[in-house]
Design an enzyme around this catalytic site. Structure first.
Site, PDB file in Angstrom:
ATOM      1  N   ARG A  36      -4.242 -11.929   8.433  1.00  0.00           N
ATOM      2  CA  ARG A  36      -4.715 -13.259   8.852  1.00  0.00           C
ATOM      3  C   ARG A  36      -4.588 -13.383  10.357  1.00  0.00           C
ATOM      4  O   ARG A  36      -3.854 -12.629  10.988  1.00  0.00           O
ATOM      5  CB  ARG A  36      -3.906 -14.362   8.161  1.00  0.00           C
ATOM      6  CG  ARG A  36      -2.472 -14.431   8.673  1.00  0.00           C
ATOM      7  CD  ARG A  36      -1.521 -14.776   7.552  1.00  0.00           C
ATOM      8  NE  ARG A  36      -0.188 -15.129   8.065  1.00  0.00           N
ATOM      9  CZ  ARG A  36       0.720 -14.248   8.467  1.00  0.00           C
ATOM     10  NH1 ARG A  36       0.475 -12.943   8.481  1.00  0.00           N
ATOM     11  NH2 ARG A  36       1.920 -14.652   8.884  1.00  0.00           N
ATOM     12  N   ASP A  53      -6.779  -5.784   6.185  1.00  0.00           N
ATOM     13  CA  ASP A  53      -6.058  -5.789   4.913  1.00  0.00           C
ATOM     14  C   ASP A  53      -5.636  -4.344   4.671  1.00  0.00           C
ATOM     15  O   ASP A  53      -6.494  -3.460   4.528  1.00  0.00           O
ATOM     16  CB  ASP A  53      -7.007  -6.288   3.804  1.00  0.00           C
ATOM     17  CG  ASP A  53      -6.353  -6.247   2.436  1.00  0.00           C
ATOM     18  OD1 ASP A  53      -5.226  -5.717   2.314  1.00  0.00           O
ATOM     19  OD2 ASP A  53      -6.991  -6.731   1.476  1.00  0.00           O
ATOM     20  N   TYR A 142      11.820  -4.113  -4.437  1.00  0.00           N
ATOM     21  CA  TYR A 142      11.779  -3.827  -3.004  1.00  0.00           C
ATOM     22  C   TYR A 142      12.449  -2.473  -2.732  1.00  0.00           C
ATOM     23  O   TYR A 142      11.892  -1.615  -2.042  1.00  0.00           O
ATOM     24  CB  TYR A 142      12.521  -4.948  -2.279  1.00  0.00           C
ATOM     25  CG  TYR A 142      12.561  -4.836  -0.768  1.00  0.00           C
ATOM     26  CD1 TYR A 142      11.402  -4.921  -0.012  1.00  0.00           C
ATOM     27  CD2 TYR A 142      13.782  -4.692  -0.101  1.00  0.00           C
ATOM     28  CE1 TYR A 142      11.453  -4.866   1.373  1.00  0.00           C
ATOM     29  CE2 TYR A 142      13.835  -4.646   1.286  1.00  0.00           C
ATOM     30  CZ  TYR A 142      12.664  -4.726   2.012  1.00  0.00           C
ATOM     31  OH  TYR A 142      12.709  -4.669   3.386  1.00  0.00           O
TER      32      TYR A 142
END
Ligand code: AKB
Length: 320
Positions: A36, A53, A142
């Site tokens: 973004r 992206d 993670y």
């Protein structure tokens, strides 16, 4: 390292690393990318920016080719607490993005950096002075992506000769950009709340220790490792690094040295507490010191002093 492409440039590390590399190598030499665009960000004013992206490997390849970069720094990833809430997405983004970035580095023969984390360790890892080479059985998504990422980056070096490098970051503390969705974020939030309200409610229990580092040391570590003589590197992709280890009670005590009326209480979040307890208390960073002269400058009190000063200015307060 002359021309560098960075993914995830608006993140906590990316926003400061981009500025530092532009200072060192020239504004046009550092291509900032993110999924973004954040209007008003200084990153947009000082050098090239492109929407990217990281799941789109061809777009990444096109940009790396367009700007003729020789180095790829891949930062886009989900942090631990968000990854635990969205494990499928975390696998897709953390592993898919990394695989794409490594492929682009292989195809275009780029130097490569991506961070691992203390999250790559698990409850069976020795918790104190955690060795460089030790048991890694993380219990979070993670952590799973971080261990797999370390191995994948090693594989790209041994199999394809890609010059991959990386560190295991501890919690990172910065007054510039907020972290998003990590377990160690309390150690940033606490300074903001100290300035704004002179009190903080910690979601991590008082006596839980984790490794931490002030952002200037983290940025310096990335630059130093990327510039290090490859002949000295034995552990390419997963260097333990740390500057300090503290508990919530200790960071509160450090703040009280500068803000004596600061108050701390606790409302422990079971999800993040469990993650924190599965991570080491303190890492052994000797390999980073021996192989590329890693040397952090800040300890808890010097960081606290600097954070309170900088945040007071930023938030317009006169308390510190
Ligand atoms: C997190 O808390 O998820 C990160 C990290 C230690 O990797 N700050």
């Amino acid at each position: 390292m002359k021309k560098i492409l960075i993914t995830g440039c608006f993140g906590q590390i990316g926003s400061e690393l981009t500025m530092r590399l532009r200072r060192d190598y020239g504004n046009d030499q550092v291509i900032a990318t993110d999924i973004r665009r954040i209007e008003g960000s200084p990153l947009l004013e000082h050098g090239p920016f492109e929407i990217l992206d990281v799941m789109d490997q061809r777009a990444m390849h096109r940009l790396a080719e367009k700007y003729q970069v020789d180095t790829l720094i891949h930062l886009a990833a989900l942090l631990s607490a968000v990854a635990e809430a969205k494990p499928q997405l975390a696998w897709q983004l953390n592993m898919g993005g990394l695989m794409n970035a490594l492929e682009v580095a292989r195809e275009l023969n780029l130097k490569f950096f991506t961070p691992s984390s203390i999250g790559c360790f698990g409850p069976e890892t020795p918790a104190d002075h955690t060795p460089q080479d030790t048991i890694q059985r993380p219990t979070t998504m993670y952590g799973v992506t971080k261990v797999a990422g370390e191995l994948l980056a090693d594989y790209y070096y041994t199999k394809f000769g890609v010059d991959t490098r990386g560190v295991r970051f501890p919690g990172l503390i910065s007054h510039k950009t907020l972290p998003g969705g990590g377990t160690t974020d309390y150690a940033v939030d606490i300074y903001y709340e100290a300035i704004k309200r002179n009190r903080y409610t910690s979601y991590i229990a008082a006596d839980t220790y984790m490794d931490m580092m002030y952002m200037p040391d983290a940025i310096e570590a990335i630059v130093r490792l990327l510039e290090a003589d490859p002949a000295r590197l034995i552990h390419r992709n997963a260097f333990n690094i740390t500057a300090m280890s503290f508990s919530p009670a200790e960071i509160a005590a450090s703040i009280q040295k500068y803000l004596p009326d600061f108050k701390m209480d606790y409302q422990v979040d079971p999800v993040r507490q469990k993650i924190a307890e599965s991570w080491p208390n303190s890492l052994d960073a000797r390999c980073a010191k021996d192989e590329w002269d890693f040397a952090p400058a800040y300890d808890l009190d010097t960081m606290t002093q600097d954070m309170l000063e900088k945040l007071s200015k930023k938030l317009g307060s006169t308390t510190a």
